[in-house]
Design a protein around this motif. Structure first.
Motif, PDB file in Angstrom:
ATOM      1  N   MET A  34       0.853  -1.200   0.000  1.00 33.67           N
ATOM      2  CA  MET A  34       0.000   0.000   0.000  1.00 33.67           C
ATOM      3  C   MET A  34       0.884   1.243   0.000  1.00 33.67           C
ATOM      4  N   ASP A  35       0.229   2.408  -0.098  1.00 32.17           N
ATOM      5  CA  ASP A  35       0.958   3.657  -0.264  1.00 32.17           C
ATOM      6  C   ASP A  35       0.875   4.504   0.997  1.00 32.17           C
ATOM      7  N   PHE A  36       1.768   5.506   1.076  1.00 32.12           N
ATOM      8  CA  PHE A  36       1.760   6.457   2.197  1.00 32.12           C
ATOM      9  C   PHE A  36       2.310   7.774   1.677  1.00 32.12           C
ATOM     10  N   VAL A  37       1.596   8.873   1.990  1.00 33.14           N
ATOM     11  CA  VAL A  37       2.049  10.201   1.597  1.00 33.14           C
ATOM     12  C   VAL A  37       1.982  11.129   2.804  1.00 33.14           C
ATOM     13  N   VAL A  38       2.819  12.173   2.785  1.00 32.50           N
ATOM     14  CA  VAL A  38       2.890  13.134   3.890  1.00 32.50           C
ATOM     15  C   VAL A  38       2.776  14.532   3.304  1.00 32.50           C
ATOM     16  N   MET A  39       1.932  15.365   3.907  1.00 31.31           N
ATOM     17  CA  MET A  39       1.819  16.751   3.476  1.00 31.31           C
ATOM     18  C   MET A  39       1.752  17.665   4.693  1.00 31.31           C
ATOM     19  N   THR A  40       2.253  18.888   4.535  1.00 27.46           N
ATOM     20  CA  THR A  40       2.184  19.897   5.592  1.00 27.46           C
ATOM     21  C   THR A  40       1.662  21.205   4.993  1.00 27.46           C
ATOM     22  N   SER A  41       1.026  22.020   5.820  1.00 29.56           N
ATOM     23  CA  SER A  41       0.505  23.317   5.374  1.00 29.56           C
ATOM     24  C   SER A  41       0.584  24.309   6.526  1.00 29.56           C
ATOM     25  N   ASN A  42       0.592  25.596   6.202  1.00 29.38           N
ATOM     26  CA  ASN A  42       0.666  26.638   7.232  1.00 29.38           C
ATOM     27  C   ASN A  42      -0.113  27.887   6.845  1.00 29.38           C
ATOM     28  N   ARG A  43      -1.127  27.741   5.977  1.00 28.09           N
ATOM     29  CA  ARG A  43      -1.918  28.886   5.533  1.00 28.09           C
ATOM     30  C   ARG A  43      -3.397  28.626   5.756  1.00 28.09           C
ATOM     31  N   PRO A  44      -4.203  29.681   5.756  1.00 28.85           N
ATOM     32  CA  PRO A  44      -5.658  29.482   5.874  1.00 28.85           C
ATOM     33  C   PRO A  44      -6.182  28.648   4.705  1.00 28.85           C
ATOM     34  N   HIS A  45      -7.196  27.840   4.978  1.00 31.25           N
ATOM     35  CA  HIS A  45      -7.716  26.924   3.957  1.00 31.25           C
ATOM     36  C   HIS A  45      -8.791  27.554   3.086  1.00 31.25           C
ATOM     37  N   ASP A  95      -7.921  15.175  -1.134  1.00 29.91           N
ATOM     38  CA  ASP A  95      -7.642  15.636  -2.497  1.00 29.91           C
ATOM     39  C   ASP A  95      -6.173  15.442  -2.862  1.00 29.91           C
ATOM     40  N   PHE A  96      -5.291  15.681  -1.909  1.00 28.12           N
ATOM     41  CA  PHE A  96      -3.869  15.491  -2.180  1.00 28.12           C
ATOM     42  C   PHE A  96      -3.586  14.043  -2.579  1.00 28.12           C
ATOM     43  N   TYR A  97      -4.222  13.108  -1.901  1.00 23.39           N
ATOM     44  CA  TYR A  97      -4.015  11.691  -2.211  1.00 23.39           C
ATOM     45  C   TYR A  97      -4.691  11.307  -3.534  1.00 23.39           C
ATOM     46  N   ASP A  98      -5.948  11.734  -3.712  1.00 20.32           N
ATOM     47  CA  ASP A  98      -6.702  11.318  -4.900  1.00 20.32           C
ATOM     48  C   ASP A  98      -6.141  11.933  -6.179  1.00 20.32           C
ATOM     49  N   HIS A  99      -5.930  13.239  -6.163  1.00 19.08           N
ATOM     50  CA  HIS A  99      -5.490  13.925  -7.376  1.00 19.08           C
ATOM     51  C   HIS A  99      -3.999  13.727  -7.644  1.00 19.08           C
ATOM     52  N   GLY A 100      -3.267  13.240  -6.635  1.00 21.91           N
ATOM     53  CA  GLY A 100      -1.855  12.954  -6.855  1.00 21.91           C
ATOM     54  C   GLY A 100      -1.611  11.628  -7.533  1.00 21.91           C
ATOM     55  N   GLY A 101      -2.674  10.838  -7.699  1.00 19.35           N
ATOM     56  CA  GLY A 101      -2.530   9.543  -8.361  1.00 19.35           C
ATOM     57  C   GLY A 101      -1.796   8.518  -7.532  1.00 19.35           C
ATOM     58  N   TYR A 102      -1.908   8.611  -6.213  1.00 19.78           N
ATOM     59  CA  TYR A 102      -1.191   7.683  -5.347  1.00 19.78           C
ATOM     60  C   TYR A 102      -1.986   6.383  -5.173  1.00 19.78           C
ATOM     61  N   GLY A 103      -1.301   5.376  -4.646  1.00 15.98           N
ATOM     62  CA  GLY A 103      -1.906   4.061  -4.495  1.00 15.98           C
ATOM     63  C   GLY A 103      -1.238   3.057  -5.408  1.00 15.98           C
ATOM     64  N   LEU A 104      -1.104   1.827  -4.923  1.00 12.31           N
ATOM     65  CA  LEU A 104      -0.374   0.808  -5.667  1.00 12.31           C
ATOM     66  C   LEU A 104      -1.259  -0.304  -6.207  1.00 12.31           C
ATOM     67  N   ASP A 105      -2.494  -0.442  -5.695  1.00 13.07           N
ATOM     68  CA  ASP A 105      -3.370  -1.514  -6.152  1.00 13.07           C
ATOM     69  C   ASP A 105      -4.596  -0.919  -6.842  1.00 13.07           C
ATOM     70  N   GLU A 106      -5.558  -1.782  -7.161  1.00 13.13           N
ATOM     71  CA  GLU A 106      -6.747  -1.314  -7.874  1.00 13.13           C
ATOM     72  C   GLU A 106      -7.601  -0.378  -7.022  1.00 13.13           C
ATOM     73  N   GLU A 107      -7.529  -0.516  -5.705  1.00 13.76           N
ATOM     74  CA  GLU A 107      -8.308   0.338  -4.812  1.00 13.76           C
ATOM     75  C   GLU A 107      -7.550   1.585  -4.380  1.00 13.76           C
ATOM     76  N   ASN A 108      -6.320   1.739  -4.867  1.00 16.62           N
ATOM     77  CA  ASN A 108      -5.465   2.861  -4.464  1.00 16.62           C
ATOM     78  C   ASN A 108      -5.294   2.902  -2.938  1.00 16.62           C
ATOM     79  N   SER A 109      -5.121   1.732  -2.338  1.00 13.79           N
ATOM     80  CA  SER A 109      -5.057   1.629  -0.880  1.00 13.79           C
ATOM     81  C   SER A 109      -3.843   2.355  -0.330  1.00 13.79           C
TER      82      SER A 109
END
Length: 339
Positions: free
Chosen positions: A117-128, A139-153
């Motif tokens: 499976m996959d793992f990603v790390v993100m940090t932020s410091n501004r208003p959302h 969104d960072f995970y989905d739109h980044g195309g992450y994931g190694l299997d069919e379910e993008n686990s």
């Protein structure tokens, strides 16, 4: 007076002869000296030419003395592989050094190898600007195309320095491994690293905990439910131990053998040469079947969320995983807390 003059003249003549002989002797001595010095000069020239080669030899010896001596120096310290893939780290808050990003990337690669499976790390410091930390992680995970299997686990870990909030987003099979209770435990135990400004250590610790939950397996009784309606989306997971699986297989084989022997013996004619063909006479042909649909009744009752854990260590219990739909249409689990 005349005699005196003659004697003086003779004396002067004698003096002149003496001076003349002395001058000749002096010239002979200087010429010999000059000749000797000439020969000495010739020898000196030869010696000088021979001496001109000696500085070359001295220079060669000097160069040899300047060669570094071999010493037992300690082996150089191994540095992190700078070629590690850091594309799964987005450090907008600038919490990690370059070396720490390489270290986290290497740990992610190990996590991928151990779990699939996959793992990603993100940090932020501004208003959302109206976007929650939950949506940012999803969104960072989905739109980044992450994931190694069919379910993008996999898992996305978000450290929000503006709201002092950190959040775990789970996708695919990881939703069942990281239940609500396990996520609460991970968030609460990891807060101490963030409050102590050990952000890289916090990211590494979260990866370690996710892998430990994976190795622990899906807890018995695990299910997924809709966080908005409380509707149960999946059946409860029934976990069987290896002993239970082996015992069930043995019982099934024994029961099957008894049933086969009973049926086979009932068709066997004793005291006769006639043999009954069991296979050809035990076939069933279904000629017609029909199902009539009448109606469907659906009742929805909001189910309260399971009690959340207060943290304090790894828990093997179930409790379910609440899921929601991200902006990309993908289902995610998750949970977070302040630090």
């Amino acid at each position: 007076m005349k005699k005196f003059s003659i004697r003086l003249f003779a004396l002067l003549l004698t003096l002149l002869l003496t001076l003349s002989l002395s001058a000749q002797a002096t010239l002979v001595d200087w010429s010999s000296v000059f000749s000797d010095s000439g020969s000495q000069s010739g020898i000196s020239l030869i010696d000088t030419e021979e001496d001109e080669e000696e500085p070359g030899e001295q220079e060669s010896i000097y160069v040899q003395q300047q060669e570094p001596a071999v010493t037992d120096a300690p082996a150089p310290v191994a540095l992190p592989d700078a070629s590690a893939d850091t594309s799964r780290i987005r450090d907008d808050a600038d919490l990690f050094t370059a070396a720490e990003e390489v270290q986290i990337a290497q740990r992610i690669a190990q996590f991928q190898k151990n779990t699939g499976m996959d793992f990603v790390v993100m940090t932020s410091n501004r208003p959302h600007e109206g976007i929650s930390a939950v949506q940012l992680a999803d969104d960072f995970y989905d739109h980044g195309g992450y994931g190694l299997d069919e379910e993008n686990s996999g898992v996305a870990y978000h450290i929000d320095m503006y709201d002092r909030y950190h959040y775990i987003s789970t996708t695919g099979a990881m939703i069942d491994y990281m239940t609500d209770e396990r996520i609460d435990t991970a968030i609460n135990s990891n807060s101490r690293y963030l409050t102590g400004e050990m952000y890289a250590q916090g990211a590494l610790n979260m990866i370690d905990m996710a892998e430990r939950y994976y190795r622990s397996g899906i807890p018995e009784g695990q299910y997924q439910y809709d966080v908005l309606t409380g509707q149960v989306l999946t059946a409860r997971h029934k976990a069987l131990t290896t002993g239970e699986i082996g015992l069930g297989a043995i019982i099934g084989i024994v029961v099957g053998a008894i049933f086969y022997g009973s049926v086979h013996s009932s068709y066997k004619l004793k005291g006769s040469t006639y043999s009954y063909d069991v296979q050809s006479n035990s076939m069933l042909n279904m000629t017609d079947t029909e199902d009539t649909y009448t109606h469907t009744t659906t009742s929805r009752v909001r189910k309260p969320e399971p009690p959340r854990s207060s943290g304090g260590g790894f828990s093997g219990g179930g409790g379910g995983s609440g899921v929601h739909i991200g902006s990309s249409g993908t289902s995610h689990g998750g949970g977070g807390g302040r630090f």
